[in-house]
Design a protein around this motif. Sequence first.
Motif, short mmCIF file in Angstrom:
data_model
loop_
_atom_site.label_atom_id
_atom_site.label_comp_id
_atom_site.label_asym_id
_atom_site.label_seq_id
_atom_site.Cartn_x
_atom_site.Cartn_y
_atom_site.Cartn_z
N CYS A 1 -11.50 -1.87 -5.82
CA CYS A 1 -10.10 -1.82 -5.46
C CYS A 1 -9.43 -3.18 -5.66
O CYS A 1 -10.05 -4.22 -5.41
N SER A 2 -8.20 -3.15 -6.09
CA SER A 2 -7.40 -4.37 -6.17
C SER A 2 -6.60 -4.51 -4.88
O SER A 2 -6.16 -3.50 -4.31
N PRO A 3 -6.41 -5.73 -4.37
CA PRO A 3 -5.63 -5.91 -3.15
C PRO A 3 -4.21 -5.38 -3.33
O PRO A 3 -3.64 -5.45 -4.42
N GLU A 4 -3.66 -4.83 -2.26
CA GLU A 4 -2.29 -4.33 -2.29
C GLU A 4 -1.47 -4.96 -1.18
O GLU A 4 -1.93 -5.10 -0.05
N HIS A 5 -0.25 -5.32 -1.50
CA HIS A 5 0.70 -5.75 -0.48
C HIS A 5 1.05 -4.52 0.37
O HIS A 5 1.11 -3.40 -0.15
N ILE B 1 -8.44 9.56 2.80
CA ILE B 1 -8.33 8.11 2.79
C ILE B 1 -9.60 7.52 2.17
O ILE B 1 -10.66 8.14 2.19
N ASN B 2 -9.46 6.32 1.62
CA ASN B 2 -10.61 5.61 1.08
C ASN B 2 -10.40 4.12 1.25
O ASN B 2 -9.35 3.67 1.75
N LEU B 3 -11.37 3.33 0.83
CA LEU B 3 -11.32 1.89 1.04
C LEU B 3 -10.21 1.22 0.26
O LEU B 3 -9.87 0.06 0.53
N PRO C 1 -3.52 -13.56 -9.26
CA PRO C 1 -4.91 -13.89 -8.93
C PRO C 1 -5.28 -15.32 -9.27
O PRO C 1 -6.20 -15.88 -8.68
N MET C 2 -4.59 -15.92 -10.24
CA MET C 2 -4.86 -17.30 -10.62
C MET C 2 -3.66 -17.85 -11.39
O MET C 2 -2.89 -17.10 -11.98
N ILE C 3 -3.52 -19.15 -11.35
CA ILE C 3 -2.43 -19.81 -12.06
C ILE C 3 -2.89 -20.13 -13.49
O ILE C 3 -4.02 -20.58 -13.68
N THR D 1 -5.89 -16.61 0.69
CA THR D 1 -6.09 -15.31 1.32
C THR D 1 -5.00 -14.37 0.84
O THR D 1 -3.86 -14.81 0.60
N VAL D 2 -5.34 -13.09 0.67
CA VAL D 2 -4.30 -12.14 0.27
C VAL D 2 -3.42 -11.78 1.45
O VAL D 2 -2.29 -11.29 1.27
#
Length: 218
Positions: A27-31, A122-124, A158-160, A180-181
Motif C-alpha cells: 500500500c502507498s500512504p494516503e492523506h 476493509i483492508n490494510l 517520497p523524495m526530493i 513521517t507521513v
Amino acid sequence: MSRSRCVALLLVLVLCGAAQFAEACSCSPEHPQQAYCNADVVIRAKVVGQKEVVTGNDAYGNPIKMIQYDVKQIKMYKGPDGDIDAILTGPLPALCGVSLESTGKKEYLITGNMDSNGTLRINLCNYIESWESLSLTQKKNLGPRYQMGCDCKVVQCPMIPCSINGPAECLWTDWVMEGTVQGTQFQHYTCIKRSDSSCAWYRGYAPPKKEFMDNEEP
C-alpha cells in the motif's frame, strides 16, 4: 543433498514466500482527505464482536475465510442510508487483514469500500485509526470539508526533487520535511479547490474564505 544446501534452499523458499505475501498487501500512504474521497463508506464506530466466516469458495473449491467484525456505528460521514453493523476483512495481515479490538471500548475512524453484495470490506490499505489519535482538525474536516477537496488530488512527495503534474494537485511533503507521513499536512491541512479551479492547501477546519491566498499554504 547436503544439510547446508537444504538449509539454503529452505531459506530461499521462505524469503520468496514472504516476498509474495508482502506484494499481496503493498500500500502507498494516503492523506486522510484522499482516503475519505476514495472510500465508499467513512464511519466512526466501536467493534463489539468478531468471528470467522466463509464467504464462498476459490477456484479450487477451497472455502474463502474472512473475519467479520460486528460494529456499533456512532456516526456516518459518508455512505449509504442506514447503519453499518458488520465489516469484513482478511484473516491475516499478510492477506491485508485488519486487526481491531472487539471489546467495544475503543472507537475507530473506519474507511472502506462496498462489495457487490453491499457489504463493507476493509483492508490494510484503507485509512483506519483510533478516534482518540486523530487531531481536532481531522475530526472537524470529516464530511463536508474533506468533500470540498474531492475534486483535487493529494500527491505524496517520497523524495526530493518532486512536483505536481497540474493545478488540481497538492504536494504532500510531510515525509521529506518531517520524516513521517503523519506530519503537519496530514494532521492539519486540507487540499481545496480555489475560485480559479486550482487546488491549494488550507489549514484548519473553519470554513475557508471564498477566495484564499497562497500564504495559507504550508
